[in-house]
Design an enzyme around this catalytic site. Sequence first.
Site, PDB file in Angstrom:
ATOM      1  N   GLU A   1      12.892  52.961  38.714  1.00  0.00           N
ATOM      2  CA  GLU A   1      12.030  54.025  38.207  1.00  0.00           C
ATOM      3  C   GLU A   1      11.963  53.945  36.689  1.00  0.00           C
ATOM      4  OE1 GLU A   1      12.106  58.890  37.940  1.00  0.00           O
ATOM      5  OE2 GLU A   1      12.595  57.940  39.853  1.00  0.00           O
TER       6      GLU A   1
ATOM      7  N   CYS B   1      16.740  59.282  36.078  1.00  0.00           N
ATOM      8  CA  CYS B   1      16.978  58.487  37.287  1.00  0.00           C
ATOM      9  C   CYS B   1      16.498  57.055  37.071  1.00  0.00           C
ATOM     10  CB  CYS B   1      16.259  59.106  38.481  1.00  0.00           C
ATOM     11  SG  CYS B   1      16.976  60.670  39.036  1.00  0.00           S
TER      12      CYS B   1
ATOM     13  N   ARG C   1       6.035  59.436  40.967  1.00  0.00           N
ATOM     14  CA  ARG C   1       6.281  58.830  39.653  1.00  0.00           C
ATOM     15  C   ARG C   1       5.195  57.830  39.256  1.00  0.00           C
ATOM     16  NH1 ARG C   1       8.759  62.554  40.625  1.00  0.00           N
ATOM     17  NH2 ARG C   1      11.002  62.897  40.484  1.00  0.00           N
TER      18      ARG C   1
END
Length: 296
Positions: free
Chosen positions: A287, A216, A164
Amino acid sequence: MREIMGPSLAQRTTLRLGGTAIAELILESAADCALLPERLRALGGRPLILGAGSNILALDGQLPLVLVRPRFLHGPEIVGEEEGRVLVRAGAGLPLPRLLRFCAAHGLSGLEGLVGIPGSVGGAVAMNAGSFGTETCKNIKQIDIFSRGRVRPVKASELHYGYRSLYITEEKMGFLVVEATFSLTRSARDGISKRMRHNFFEKKSKQPVTAWSAGCVFKNPAPDMPAGKLLELAGCKGKKLGGMAFSSLHANFLINDGTGSATAALALLQEAREAVRQRFGFALEPEVRITPCPLP
């Protein structure tokens, strides 16, 4: 470049949360990038690059932000072949599902794992979006970025990406993705469509893909240590607070029932981090991009 004063973040994010920014600057061509620095200086505030609005948790109230919206919608188009691979170019503002439909229709494989992920091409590149073993940046040949007053190409060899994340060594002050060129392989269209359908229904059965959600909210601490499982074991699955909740399908998805607020969302995230810290001894890292202030 188009300009809108006082834009609502709640109307521009998939979580449907957030207050009002100073202004929104909509870039419709690469030429608009040259006008951006001067306009940002005049407006004040901190720039926030916003694509389709996924992976964002914007705070409530008046926010000291100027939204920068890349609306580079050109493509997708096949621009060549190299060593048996097909090169596909797409503008940063193009919705990711549109790129995936193009790949399926033209028998181009490599991005099937991204099905079901909301957002734009630029956001997928900047966050190195991934799922089902696919990572966006592993399939990139080149990206074009705007940084330090100019648009320039960046080859795949210059990209440093991980879970990510994406950074470019020379661009410590950040950059704006203008377009991306992907390197894909030819494959049977039926096979690609079948894999995409399988991935989508697999995701739909385990994630709240139709809910108001940012995706998420916490990073997985390790490949064998999913944040969703830790949250579930810590008792957070289905936990609710002020119109916000951790999904009963997947504990790492924060959802808004339509009455939530960023204040409630942050409080719920803090409760979850503390529950995991007490149970397992470490703090989960967000995240989701919390803006303008991250969690401590």
